[in-house]
Design an enzyme around this catalytic site. Sequence first.
Site, PDB file in Angstrom:
ATOM      1  N   CYS A 243       0.803  -1.221   0.000  1.00  0.00           N
ATOM      2  CA  CYS A 243       0.000   0.000   0.000  1.00  0.00           C
ATOM      3  C   CYS A 243       0.843   1.282   0.000  1.00  0.00           C
ATOM      4  O   CYS A 243       0.640   2.167  -0.841  1.00  0.00           O
ATOM      5  CB  CYS A 243      -0.980   0.004   1.173  1.00  0.00           C
ATOM      6  SG  CYS A 243      -0.222   0.058   2.811  1.00  0.00           S
ATOM      7  N   HIS A 295      -2.986   1.078   6.819  1.00  0.00           N
ATOM      8  CA  HIS A 295      -3.141   1.046   5.364  1.00  0.00           C
ATOM      9  C   HIS A 295      -3.277   2.474   4.831  1.00  0.00           C
ATOM     10  O   HIS A 295      -3.722   3.384   5.537  1.00  0.00           O
ATOM     11  CB  HIS A 295      -4.396   0.229   5.005  1.00  0.00           C
ATOM     12  CG  HIS A 295      -4.628   0.075   3.536  1.00  0.00           C
ATOM     13  ND1 HIS A 295      -3.786  -0.644   2.709  1.00  0.00           N
ATOM     14  CD2 HIS A 295      -5.621   0.574   2.719  1.00  0.00           C
ATOM     15  CE1 HIS A 295      -4.246  -0.594   1.468  1.00  0.00           C
ATOM     16  NE2 HIS A 295      -5.355   0.137   1.449  1.00  0.00           N
ATOM     17  N   HIS A 307      -5.778   2.191  -4.645  1.00  0.00           N
ATOM     18  CA  HIS A 307      -4.766   1.667  -3.702  1.00  0.00           C
ATOM     19  C   HIS A 307      -4.365   0.247  -4.059  1.00  0.00           C
ATOM     20  O   HIS A 307      -5.013  -0.442  -4.868  1.00  0.00           O
ATOM     21  CB  HIS A 307      -5.304   1.725  -2.266  1.00  0.00           C
ATOM     22  CG  HIS A 307      -6.576   0.957  -2.024  1.00  0.00           C
ATOM     23  ND1 HIS A 307      -7.090   0.730  -0.785  1.00  0.00           N
ATOM     24  CD2 HIS A 307      -7.462   0.354  -2.887  1.00  0.00           C
ATOM     25  CE1 HIS A 307      -8.219   0.058  -0.857  1.00  0.00           C
ATOM     26  NE2 HIS A 307      -8.462  -0.187  -2.123  1.00  0.00           N
TER      27      HIS A 307
END
Length: 335
Positions: A243, A295, A307
Site C-alpha cells: 500500500c 493502510h 490503492h
Amino acid sequence: MNKQTVFKAITATTLTITLGLGALVNNQPQQPTQTNATNVLQDSANGITMVSSSKATKISGKYKTTAALNMRKGPSTSSKKITTLKKGAVVTATYKKKVSGTTWYKVKHGGKTGWVSGSYLKKYKKSTSSTAKATKISGKYKTKSILNMRKSASLKSGKITTLKKGAVVTASYKKTVGGTTWYKVKHSSKKGWVSSSYLKKYKKTTKVSSSNSALRNKVISVGSQYLGVPYVWGGMSTSGFDCSGFTAYAYKKAGYGTLPHNSRSQRAVTKKVSSPEVGDLIFFTATPGGSTITHVGLYAGNNKVLHAAGDKVQYQSVAKGSYWEPRIVSYGSLN
C-alpha cells in the site's frame, strides 16, 4: 679520638640530596634509618642527612586525565614511559606517594599499570541516567536501523517497543549518560528513550507548492497506469506494490518528491485535512472505529480510493456503507 655520628633532622620540604649507595664510614656501608614519614639516609663522615620519597599509600577510586599524560614505570619524570594516556582517559588508582613535592598515582588503564602525575588528574564522577540533566529539544528524526525504545536513558532499562528502520520519531528531550547521548521521543502513541547513535535528522521532502487540480489529477493518472499490478508485501516497483509502496511510487512519478515507505510515516509528513481532495492520501485502520494506521491509499474523487489492496492495485469505494468507509482514520495532503 672517637668519631661521633652527627644527625640532623629535616622536614619533608628539605632539599633531597642523592648519594651513591654503598657510601662508607670507617669502611662500613651506611643503612637507611626509618623515620615518621620519610626514609633518612645518614652520612656520618660528611654530616649530611638525605630524605627520599614518602611511603606509598594504598587508595582506590577512578580519575580522569585533564591532558595527554605519560604513564611511567616509577613515580618520576625520568622513569621509563609505558604509554601515553589521552586527555579524558578514565583510570583506576591503587596507590599514591609524594616525591619532591609532586603527588604520583599508581593507576591501571587498558591492561597497563604504571605511575602518573596527580597534577593532571581529577576525580571521575560517572554520569547516571538519574543524575544526568535532560535538555529540552524539538525536531523529527529517522531511525537508521531497528532500534529499541526504553523506559529510561540506559541499555539496562526496560524495553517499551522496537522501532523499525526508517521510522520517523519526534524528539522532546536529550541527555548524555556515560558518553552516550539519548533522545526522548514519541512514535505513534508511545514515548521513551532511544540512543541517538541510530538516529539521523529527518528532512521532510520538499513538495511542489501548487494545489491546482492538474497536479492533483496527475497523481491519480500516474497511479491508474498500474491497475492490476499484484500486491506484494514490501513492494515498491511495477512488478509489485504494497500500500505505502504504491502511494510513494505514484507521488514520486507525479513530481511530488519522495515519501517514506510506511503508512504511519506518510501520515507524519503530510498535513492533516478534514476532507480529502483528489490526490490526497487516505489512511485506514484494520478494524472499524480503530485509530492505529495500517493502510494507505490515494483519494481518486467521487468517493473512491485507488490503492494496492487485496491482491492488486484497484479502485474501491469509500462511500458510506462500504467496507472501507468505517475504517478511515484521517486524510493527509502535501499541498
